[in-house]
Write a protein that holds these residues in place. Structure first.
Motif, PDB file in Angstrom:
ATOM      1  N   PHE A  78       5.949  10.207   3.571  1.00  0.00           N
ATOM      2  CA  PHE A  78       5.716   9.640   1.986  1.00  0.00           C
ATOM      3  C   PHE A  78       4.550   8.853   2.216  1.00  0.00           C
ATOM      4  O   PHE A  78       4.263   8.234   2.772  1.00  0.00           O
ATOM      5  CB  PHE A  78       7.000   9.191   1.872  1.00  0.00           C
ATOM      6  CG  PHE A  78       6.726   8.760   0.640  1.00  0.00           C
ATOM      7  CD1 PHE A  78       7.175   9.358  -0.634  1.00  0.00           C
ATOM      8  CD2 PHE A  78       6.844   7.043   0.386  1.00  0.00           C
ATOM      9  CE1 PHE A  78       7.309   8.364  -2.021  1.00  0.00           C
ATOM     10  CE2 PHE A  78       7.334   6.593  -0.731  1.00  0.00           C
ATOM     11  CZ  PHE A  78       7.834   6.911  -1.786  1.00  0.00           C
ATOM     12  N   GLY A  79       4.045   7.706   1.198  1.00  0.00           N
ATOM     13  CA  GLY A  79       3.177   7.264   1.727  1.00  0.00           C
ATOM     14  C   GLY A  79       2.117   6.978   1.561  1.00  0.00           C
ATOM     15  O   GLY A  79       1.096   5.797   1.603  1.00  0.00           O
ATOM     16  N   ARG A  80       1.092   8.448   2.356  1.00  0.00           N
ATOM     17  CA  ARG A  80       0.150   7.672   3.020  1.00  0.00           C
ATOM     18  C   ARG A  80      -0.982   7.398   2.282  1.00  0.00           C
ATOM     19  O   ARG A  80      -1.337   7.050   2.432  1.00  0.00           O
ATOM     20  CB  ARG A  80      -0.537   9.798   3.735  1.00  0.00           C
ATOM     21  CG  ARG A  80      -1.383   9.888   4.630  1.00  0.00           C
ATOM     22  CD  ARG A  80      -0.890  10.867   4.951  1.00  0.00           C
ATOM     23  NE  ARG A  80      -1.278  11.777   3.918  1.00  0.00           N
ATOM     24  CZ  ARG A  80      -1.182  13.209   3.773  1.00  0.00           C
ATOM     25  NH1 ARG A  80      -1.577  13.667   5.720  1.00  0.00           N
ATOM     26  NH2 ARG A  80      -1.612  13.773   3.112  1.00  0.00           N
ATOM     27  N   ILE A 136      -0.926   5.860  -0.961  1.00  0.00           N
ATOM     28  CA  ILE A 136      -0.370   5.002  -1.724  1.00  0.00           C
ATOM     29  C   ILE A 136      -0.984   3.493  -1.094  1.00  0.00           C
ATOM     30  O   ILE A 136      -1.450   3.166   0.095  1.00  0.00           O
ATOM     31  CB  ILE A 136       1.438   4.718  -1.787  1.00  0.00           C
ATOM     32  CG1 ILE A 136       1.669   5.435  -2.750  1.00  0.00           C
ATOM     33  CG2 ILE A 136       1.208   2.943  -2.266  1.00  0.00           C
ATOM     34  CD1 ILE A 136       3.428   5.734  -2.226  1.00  0.00           C
ATOM     35  N   ALA A 137      -1.775   2.580  -2.046  1.00  0.00           N
ATOM     36  CA  ALA A 137      -2.541   1.749  -1.327  1.00  0.00           C
ATOM     37  C   ALA A 137      -1.646   0.559  -1.424  1.00  0.00           C
ATOM     38  O   ALA A 137      -0.439   0.879  -1.670  1.00  0.00           O
ATOM     39  CB  ALA A 137      -3.528   1.707  -2.893  1.00  0.00           C
ATOM     40  N   PHE A 138      -1.649  -0.279   0.147  1.00  0.00           N
ATOM     41  CA  PHE A 138      -1.005  -1.686   0.095  1.00  0.00           C
ATOM     42  C   PHE A 138      -1.710  -2.404   0.094  1.00  0.00           C
ATOM     43  O   PHE A 138      -2.772  -1.997   0.935  1.00  0.00           O
ATOM     44  CB  PHE A 138      -0.019  -0.813   1.710  1.00  0.00           C
ATOM     45  CG  PHE A 138       0.225  -1.673   1.604  1.00  0.00           C
ATOM     46  CD1 PHE A 138       2.187  -2.126   1.384  1.00  0.00           C
ATOM     47  CD2 PHE A 138       0.803  -2.351   3.121  1.00  0.00           C
ATOM     48  CE1 PHE A 138       2.465  -3.141   1.667  1.00  0.00           C
ATOM     49  CE2 PHE A 138       1.345  -3.702   3.218  1.00  0.00           C
ATOM     50  CZ  PHE A 138       2.762  -3.958   3.461  1.00  0.00           C
ATOM     51  N   SER A 139      -0.927  -3.770  -0.348  1.00  0.00           N
ATOM     52  CA  SER A 139      -2.112  -4.662   0.573  1.00  0.00           C
ATOM     53  C   SER A 139      -1.045  -5.511   1.305  1.00  0.00           C
ATOM     54  O   SER A 139      -0.180  -5.933   1.402  1.00  0.00           O
ATOM     55  CB  SER A 139      -2.223  -5.715  -0.839  1.00  0.00           C
ATOM     56  OG  SER A 139      -2.205  -6.514  -0.731  1.00  0.00           O
ATOM     57  N   PHE A 140      -1.566  -6.372   2.401  1.00  0.00           N
ATOM     58  CA  PHE A 140      -1.327  -6.717   3.223  1.00  0.00           C
ATOM     59  C   PHE A 140      -1.001  -8.690   2.838  1.00  0.00           C
ATOM     60  O   PHE A 140      -0.863  -9.616   3.546  1.00  0.00           O
ATOM     61  CB  PHE A 140      -1.951  -6.783   3.979  1.00  0.00           C
ATOM     62  CG  PHE A 140      -1.572  -6.071   5.555  1.00  0.00           C
ATOM     63  CD1 PHE A 140      -0.634  -5.282   5.775  1.00  0.00           C
ATOM     64  CD2 PHE A 140      -2.385  -4.328   5.220  1.00  0.00           C
ATOM     65  CE1 PHE A 140       0.011  -4.323   6.562  1.00  0.00           C
ATOM     66  CE2 PHE A 140      -2.493  -3.324   5.729  1.00  0.00           C
ATOM     67  CZ  PHE A 140      -0.741  -3.280   6.270  1.00  0.00           C
ATOM     68  N   ASP A 141      -1.515  -8.681   1.655  1.00  0.00           N
ATOM     69  CA  ASP A 141      -1.981 -10.249   1.110  1.00  0.00           C
ATOM     70  C   ASP A 141      -0.339 -10.287   1.241  1.00  0.00           C
ATOM     71  O   ASP A 141       0.631 -10.122   0.890  1.00  0.00           O
ATOM     72  CB  ASP A 141      -1.796 -10.252  -0.456  1.00  0.00           C
ATOM     73  CG  ASP A 141      -3.290 -10.201  -0.236  1.00  0.00           C
ATOM     74  OD1 ASP A 141      -5.020 -10.480   0.519  1.00  0.00           O
ATOM     75  OD2 ASP A 141      -4.011 -10.121  -1.635  1.00  0.00           O
TER      76      ASP A 141
END
Lengths: 432, 199
Positions: free
Chosen positions: B163-165, B167-172
């Motif tokens: 799940f979530g593979r 999905i764009a994720f930001s570390f900000d």
């Protein structure tokens, strides 16, 4: 195997059980379908990086990261069995939210690249786990009845107000859209969270009162019903308390302001709940009382470490900025935006705006700092355009009050004075 | 010490979260054993090892093999401690077998692997199990044992889209956002008087 197009909460599964391997039928969401995985709790990266401490952190983190990878790869029904019934998983997630370093923490960035990489891997996995927990419909086949989903997340404390605030402050900066969808869905499917937020706001206000109290300051009205304690006169102030206490208070203020701001920015619907407790006027009064004291103490106290003194100053400056931005979020979401969107209650929104701003007139330092970032005259002119029946006497009184606040603060404004600007707007409107 | 946080106050003083102050359920040692237990359930098990030697050794060799298997189990018990059940001991024995079947001595790598899995352990137990595994596999063809271990070892993470593979994720993350630096030399917010041109 679970059947398709039936919500998970209504599905049953048949699986072999026991040494004889006889089949048994269980609800798809059942504690016996949970796997005994033994999640460990998260511990933050060590500040003093001895090899042994680093190794221990990495081993702990590796366990969590592997377990979360496993969890996220589980099919929908198994994922929810684990999430609902595995207490160790919930403790693990909660420990991450509590202890994960925030961007604002004094020593947020791990020095070792291996630790930083592991921290990033964990950070993403924890977010994805919460995202999956906030999603009641994963696909056409995999979904939970919305009302049951609301009960599951609420009754099992999968989300609660502190967790939601932690999520906002940890992930809100870069993932605001996803987080907005998550929180909106949580509150929509389970309106009891509004009630919890309602219950939490007085505690948040109490945090501000506690900071004032620690600085030997008291808000009028906050504790007016209580008699002043005899030892109150001998209380320490920001100037006299120990340096460590001052540092802790500044860190506390900085974290509190950023956390509240992140929630309201990501989930503006919370503004109404805060406002129903008169939060904004308490915040403005807090600002007026506490900020000058903190600034004076940080400027005048003799810090052994000048970089700490500079850091404290920046944190107070950051807190001020966030408090002003919080106030603006309230004004924007409870007054200006509904007016601009042509809400049915334009008049009450205009009244709310004037009341908020008139209340700010007493808090001169706060008002000047607010006006410096978010021009009051611009907002008034906007209202005048959207609502031609705006009471000119009240708006002029308000703008004169802003001008007086600038004068009494002895500061120079960079923009034109409000009165002049308002006149400009009025003249323009007259021409139109 | 962790910096003071608003959410900490909310957890302590409000009634909107689960009031549960016990954090640690599992320590590192029990987690290591649990991992080993899960690994051994997924692929190679003690039962499969005993069956393998039962099937591939001559009758005369089988009696010796049984003795060696017992020694490995005893060493495993010494390493995990007496607080754990048979299942845990067997999974530890599987780990020892897998660690030593291709080597004839307890080297640095093997010591590190055991320590990583079980924490501090008695060296004698490692020596005994290493020697026992050596004697156990000596009548067999090396490639046969290697093939058996490989065949029984399954991947730990299920081969399924996570799940979530996608999905764009930001570390900000939020950083200090301040308007001004400390005005050195100012007094009460007014410009500093470090020097004067008023002679």
């Amino acid at each position: 195997m679970a059947s398709a197009r039936v919500p998970l909460d209504e599905q049953h599964v048949t699986e072999p059980s026991g040494p004889m391997g006889r089949d048994r039928t269980l609800p798809a969401l059942h504690p016996e379908r949970m796997e005994d995985r033994c999640f460990v709790v998260y511990r933050p990266p060590p500040l003093e990086s001895s090899a042994a401490q680093l190794e221990e952190f990495l081993e702990h983190a590796q366990f969590i990261a592997d377990d979360l990878d496993w969890l996220l790869a589980l099919p929908h029904d198994k994922f929810w069995c684990q999430v609902v019934f595995d207490e160790s998983l919930q403790k693990c997630l909660d420990s991450y939210l509590r202890h994960a370093p925030r961007g604002l923490d004094p020593e947020a960035l791990p020095a070792s690249p291996a630790v930083a990489d592991m921290q990033r891997r964990l950070h993403r996995s924890v977010f994805m786990t919460f995202l999956r927990m906030a999603t009641h419909k994963e696909s056409k086949e995999n979904f939970i009845t919305p009302a049951v989903f609301g009960e599951i997340i609420y009754n099992n404390f999968l989300f609660d107000i502190p967790k939601i605030l932690d999520l906002c402050v940890l992930y809100g900066k870069g993932n605001s859209q996803l987080l907005h969808k998550m929180i909106e869905n949580i509150f929509t499917q389970q309106p009891n969270y509004y009630g919890d937020l309602e219950e939490a706001v007085p505690t948040i206000t109490q945090v501000l009162d506690t900071i004032l109290e620690k600085c030997g300051l008291q808000l009028e009205g906050a504790t007016a019903s209580e008699p002043l304690k005899l030892e109150a006169h001998g209380r320490s102030t920001a100037m006299t308390m120990s340096q460590q206490d001052l540092v802790d208070l500044v860190l506390y203020l900085c974290d509190s302001c950023t956390t509240i701001y992140s929630l309201l920015d990501i989930f503006p619907a919370a503004c109404h709940t805060f406002q129903s407790h008169g939060f904004l006027s308490r915040l403005a009064s807090f600002y007026e009382l506490a900020v000058p004291d903190f600034e004076k103490a940080i400027r005048k106290r003799n810090f052994d470490d000048k970089s700490l003194q500079e850091d404290m100053w920046r944190r107070i400056s950051h807190s001020c900025r966030k408090m002003v931005e919080i106030a603006h979020l309230f004004v924007l979401h409870t007054c200006l935006q509904p007016i601009l969107e042509g809400s049915e209650n334009v008049q009450s929104c205009v009244e709310e705006f004037l009341q908020i701003m008139t209340a700010f007139l007493q808090e001169k330092r706060f008002l000047v700092d607010y006006d410096e970032q978010f021009s009051v005259v611009d907002d008034v002119s906007l209202l005048q355009q959207a609502f031609p029946h705006l009471d000119e006497t009240r708006s002029s009184y308000l703008l004169q009050g802003v001008e007086c606040a600038w004068e009494s603060a002895g500061r120079k404004r960079l923009r034109p004075a409000p009165i002049a600007a308002t006149q400009e707007v009025m003249e323009r409107r007259g021409k139109e | 010490m962790a910096p003071p946080r608003l959410t900490g106050a909310l957890r302590s003083f409000s009634n909107v979260s689960k009031q549960d102050y016990t954090e640690d359920i599992y320590d590192l040692k029990s987690k290591r054993l649990k991992r080993q237990e899960l690994l051994s359930k997924e692929g190679l098990t003690w039962q499969k090892i005993t069956q393998f030697f039962g099937q591939h050794l001559e009758k005369g060799e089988q009696r010796i093999a049984t003795e060696e298997l017992k020694k490995i189990l005893q060493a495993a018990r010494q390493i995990v401690g007496t607080d754990f059940g048979q299942e845990t001991v067997e999974s530890a024995a599987v780990f020892l077998f897998r660690t030593f079947y291709g080597t004839d001595q307890v080297g640095h790598e093997e010591t590190r692997a055991i320590k990583h899995m079980f924490g501090p352990f008695p060296c004698s137990a490692a020596d005994v199990s290493c020697a026992a595994v050596g004697r156990l596999v000596s009548p067999m063809d090396e490639t046969q044992v290697e093939a058996f271990v490989k065949a029984e070892t399954t991947p730990r993470v299920p081969d399924r889209a996570s799940f979530g593979r996608n999905i764009a994720f930001s570390f900000d993350s939020y950083a200090l956002d301040y308007l001004e630096n400390l005005p050195w030399g100012d007094e009460d917010g007014h410009p500093g008087h470090g020097f004067s041109l008023d002679f």
